[in-house]
Scaffold this active site. Structure first.
Site, PDB file in Angstrom:
ATOM      1  N   SER A 134       0.790  -1.227   0.000  1.00 55.11           N
ATOM      2  CA  SER A 134       0.000   0.000   0.000  1.00 55.11           C
ATOM      3  C   SER A 134       0.823   1.278   0.000  1.00 55.11           C
ATOM      4  O   SER A 134       0.334   2.324  -0.422  1.00 55.11           O
ATOM      5  CB  SER A 134      -0.943   0.018   1.201  1.00 55.11           C
ATOM      6  OG  SER A 134      -1.816  -1.079   1.127  1.00 55.11           O
ATOM      7  N   THR A 135       2.054   1.227   0.484  1.00 54.73           N
ATOM      8  CA  THR A 135       2.872   2.436   0.535  1.00 54.73           C
ATOM      9  C   THR A 135       4.193   2.218  -0.172  1.00 54.73           C
ATOM     10  O   THR A 135       4.650   1.082  -0.343  1.00 54.73           O
ATOM     11  CB  THR A 135       3.159   2.871   1.992  1.00 54.73           C
ATOM     12  OG1 THR A 135       4.019   1.895   2.597  1.00 54.73           O
ATOM     13  CG2 THR A 135       1.876   3.007   2.805  1.00 54.73           C
TER      14      THR A 135
END
Length: 188
Positions: A10-11
């Site tokens: 996600s990051t």
């Protein structure tokens, strides 16, 4: 036939290397690795840049391996669509977290349907809890939504400045808000 591996985090600070290692330690020789970094699980699989690139490259009859089911899609419907699309192309879809289950095989389809039903129920329960929490907060008199950028006192100052001839743009710059905010205050 080639084996494709796919990972998603996600990051940008996270890495997919653990997912790749997990796939290889499970005995899968990955010929092509695709990863989406900094892409939320809320983004549908087909809209993820590297997942879409992988779909373009993978050929009928090949294998896709992922570490976990949620790497395939954002929700039960998205996952089902992805797996069905792959199954239509005779692409075997293996999920390690499901004991290496091939989701395109009959037993895998059953497992996917059951997991999808559970995931949908969990989502519905989450929505119910969220709505109950919002209703309770409203009943307690809490203001919901984004915090205001200006105070009631600043509203009075803004109205007075506009009445004295100040422009909307200058007032917006002075209070570090948008012109639309100033207009909304003027018209309230």
């Amino acid at each position: 036939m080639a084996t494709f591996g796919y990972g998603r985090v996600s990051t940008d600070q996270q890495h997919t290397e653990n997912q790749r290692i997990e796939i290889e330690q499970a005995g899968h020789q990955v010929d092509y690795w695709f990863e989406d970094r900094g892409v939320s699980g809320k983004v549908p699989a087909a809209q993820r840049p590297q997942f879409a690139a992988m779909l373009d490259k993978i050929r009928d009859g090949e294998t896709l391996v992922v570490a976990k089911l949620d790497r395939l899609g954002r929700d039960a419907i998205d996952i089902m669509q992805v797996v069905r699309g792959l199954a239509d192309r005779s692409i075997k879809t293996v999920v390690l977290a499901l004991s290496g289950q091939d989701l395109t095989a009959p037993a895998g389809k059953l497992m996917l349907a059951m997991l999808s039903a559970v995931a949908e129920m969990e989502r519905d329960l989450l929505v119910e809890r969220t709505q109950a929490g919002l209703a309770r907060a409203k009943a307690e008199g809490k203001r919901l939504g984004r915090p205001r950028k200006t105070s009631p006192q600043q509203h009075q100052e803004i109205r007075a400045a506009l009445a004295a001839g100040a422009t909307v743009a200058a007032t917006a710059r002075q209070y570090a808000v948008s012109r639309a905010t100033i207009i909304a205050i003027r018209e309230s």
